[in-house]
Design a protein around this motif. Sequence first.
Motif, PDB file in Angstrom:
ATOM      1  N   VAL A 108       0.825  -1.194  -0.102  1.00 17.85           N
ATOM      2  CA  VAL A 108       0.035   0.198  -0.135  1.00 17.85           C
ATOM      3  C   VAL A 108       0.850   1.237  -0.022  1.00 17.85           C
ATOM      4  CG1 VAL A 108      -1.830  -1.225   1.091  1.00 17.85           C
ATOM      5  CG2 VAL A 108       0.050  -0.032   2.149  1.00 17.85           C
ATOM      6  N   PHE A 109       0.225   2.267  -0.497  1.00 14.48           N
ATOM      7  CA  PHE A 109       1.159   3.636  -0.660  1.00 14.48           C
ATOM      8  C   PHE A 109       2.395   3.620  -1.336  1.00 14.48           C
ATOM      9  CE2 PHE A 109      -1.976   4.623   2.885  1.00 14.48           C
ATOM     10  CZ  PHE A 109      -2.271   5.757   2.462  1.00 14.48           C
ATOM     11  N   ASN A 110       2.332   3.009  -2.434  1.00 12.54           N
ATOM     12  CA  ASN A 110       3.338   2.495  -3.200  1.00 12.54           C
ATOM     13  C   ASN A 110       3.845   3.580  -4.428  1.00 12.54           C
ATOM     14  OD1 ASN A 110       5.486   1.240  -4.477  1.00 12.54           O
ATOM     15  ND2 ASN A 110       4.154  -0.437  -5.378  1.00 12.54           N
ATOM     16  N   CYS A 111       5.241   3.981  -4.147  1.00 14.93           N
ATOM     17  CA  CYS A 111       5.584   5.123  -5.260  1.00 14.93           C
ATOM     18  C   CYS A 111       5.919   4.758  -6.347  1.00 14.93           C
ATOM     19  CB  CYS A 111       6.727   5.598  -4.570  1.00 14.93           C
ATOM     20  SG  CYS A 111       6.805   6.837  -3.325  1.00 14.93           S
ATOM     21  N   ALA A 112       5.820   3.303  -6.815  1.00 11.06           N
ATOM     22  CA  ALA A 112       6.270   2.717  -8.122  1.00 11.06           C
ATOM     23  C   ALA A 112       4.986   3.474  -9.172  1.00 11.06           C
ATOM     24  CB  ALA A 112       5.907   1.324  -8.026  1.00 11.06           C
ATOM     25  N   ASP A 113       5.575   3.712 -10.422  1.00 10.94           N
ATOM     26  CA  ASP A 113       4.969   4.067 -11.736  1.00 10.94           C
ATOM     27  C   ASP A 113       3.577   3.359 -11.967  1.00 10.94           C
ATOM     28  OD1 ASP A 113       4.014   5.268 -13.778  1.00 10.94           O
ATOM     29  OD2 ASP A 113       5.553   4.162 -15.190  1.00 10.94           O
ATOM     30  N   ASN A 114       2.484   3.568 -12.097  1.00  8.20           N
ATOM     31  CA  ASN A 114       1.348   2.793 -12.216  1.00  8.20           C
ATOM     32  C   ASN A 114       0.836   3.155 -13.574  1.00  8.20           C
ATOM     33  OD1 ASN A 114       0.301   5.504 -12.077  1.00  8.20           O
ATOM     34  ND2 ASN A 114      -1.279   4.931 -10.680  1.00  8.20           N
ATOM     35  N   SER A 115       1.530   3.932 -14.643  1.00  6.26           N
ATOM     36  CA  SER A 115       1.119   3.911 -15.966  1.00  6.26           C
ATOM     37  C   SER A 115       1.854   3.285 -16.924  1.00  6.26           C
ATOM     38  CB  SER A 115       1.558   5.335 -16.360  1.00  6.26           C
ATOM     39  OG  SER A 115       3.042   5.738 -16.536  1.00  6.26           O
ATOM     40  N   GLY A 116       2.933   2.400 -16.489  1.00  5.00           N
ATOM     41  CA  GLY A 116       3.697   1.448 -17.430  1.00  5.00           C
ATOM     42  C   GLY A 116       4.581   2.341 -18.202  1.00  5.00           C
ATOM     43  N   THR A 117       4.989   3.718 -17.896  1.00  2.00           N
ATOM     44  CA  THR A 117       5.897   4.334 -18.731  1.00  2.00           C
ATOM     45  C   THR A 117       7.150   4.117 -18.284  1.00  2.00           C
ATOM     46  OG1 THR A 117       4.194   6.216 -18.832  1.00  2.00           O
ATOM     47  CG2 THR A 117       6.618   6.777 -19.174  1.00  2.00           C
ATOM     48  N   ILE A 118       7.748   4.101 -17.181  1.00  2.00           N
ATOM     49  CA  ILE A 118       8.775   3.580 -16.552  1.00  2.00           C
ATOM     50  C   ILE A 118       8.643   2.038 -16.390  1.00  2.00           C
ATOM     51  CG2 ILE A 118      10.523   3.819 -14.701  1.00  2.00           C
ATOM     52  CD1 ILE A 118      10.050   6.288 -16.923  1.00  2.00           C
ATOM     53  N   SER A 119       9.595   1.347 -16.761  1.00  2.00           N
ATOM     54  CA  SER A 119       9.751  -0.061 -16.187  1.00  2.00           C
ATOM     55  C   SER A 119      10.409  -0.556 -15.002  1.00  2.00           C
ATOM     56  CB  SER A 119      10.819  -0.879 -17.386  1.00  2.00           C
ATOM     57  OG  SER A 119      10.010  -0.604 -18.783  1.00  2.00           O
TER      58      SER A 119
END
Length: 451
Positions: free
Chosen positions: A440-451
């Motif tokens: 939860v509260f994950n900073c990871a990219d959720n758009s698939g732009t950055i692998s």
Amino acid sequence: MDSDPGLDKTDILEQREIFQKGVDGVEFRTVSWQRATIIFLKIQFAMSILSVPGALATLGAVGGALSIVGWQALNTYTSVILGDFRNRHPECHTLADMCGLPWGRIGRELVGVQILVAQVLITAAGIVSCSTAFNALSEHGACTVVFSFVSACLITGFSSVRTFSRLGWLTWFGFVTFFIAVFIFVVAVTQQDRPAAAPPTGDFDLGWTAIAYPTFVVGMTASANIFLCGSGSSMYLPVVSEMRKPSDYRKAAIITGVMNGAMYLTFSLVIFHWCGIWIATPAFGSAGVLFKKICYGVALPGLVIGVGIYQHVAAKYLFVRVLRDTRHLQENTVVHWTTWLGSNLVLGALGFIIAEAVPILNYLLGLAGSLCFAPFSLVFPAVLWMYDFRAFRQGSGKQKAMFWAHVLIVVLGLFMVVAGTYGVAVSIRDAFRSGLITKVFNCADNSGTIS
């Protein structure tokens, strides 16, 4: 309210309206049927278009198309039922008030809580969509939690506009920009050599199929997502209370149903034809990095405005629930403003928290569809119809057939509640187990732009 015996039926119904005309203070009754139609369209044509193409990949082109047409027709019919019931009982502001008639105070309060849960889930899904847009546009220029917080603030700011009439022009803008974004995306996928999510080189199987055979859990999650795309009619009801002529509601609801069904069917089939099983979630990612940025850039105002309307409806429920029958409802008092702004802030905060707990659009929409909007759009409208027309159970053959047809709608709705919620819950559990949702509260990219 006691009615003057000298008044006709129309005047008596007008006396029972929540918001009165010509009062000192805020004038709520200013929405035309044309503006209501645009608000209804923006309620329905929103985030679901980013998940429905993926549902077609699960159900197949024929199965998905039949599901869209069938659900849209049924949802349009039940939207008419809700509006007709509300106009026969104009003291009802929301579905909770309406359900209080057959089920009493307990029923009204329980449905009221369910309305708030539904709106918070939709707000959470909207926050996920907006944070995805910000990530795509900035190439993950900041932590996703930051983008989610900004999205929650923008949505809450829009939802805090007090009247639907003032929301009207912004809603036009939101609908037009979102429609243009989807149209650009649909054209873009027809011009590319292969879907962006497909292998970059070599042969690959598009995976297009007319009829698919998914597992029960996967199929129910897909069906819940398609059902949701036309199930927002319970959100129409507070708008009716602010219409100049609530009797024009039917016109607006039917036009919305036809247009909404046509848009979802056309766009989803074209996207599935060109992308097959290689459909990103949300769908804009299927058009490649450049067009994903263009589409999200154009769609972002529409995403914020669309979700803001849902949060506005929930806040307006709380606002009227707290201030009904007091002078603060339509007067610009401190209590009036504190209640209104406080309701919006609390709902926005809850939406932000849930968005960070389950940060996947399909699951949030599927959960909202099965747990909340299946009762709102199927079970409750049919029950309300049977409440007003209970004499049909003992009437003519045609009347009995109509009564039992509505019983079948209730059964179908209950099936969607149980099976749909189970399917989505299992999908969420599997997502945590497989690592699709890592924390939860994950900073990871959720758009698939950055692998």
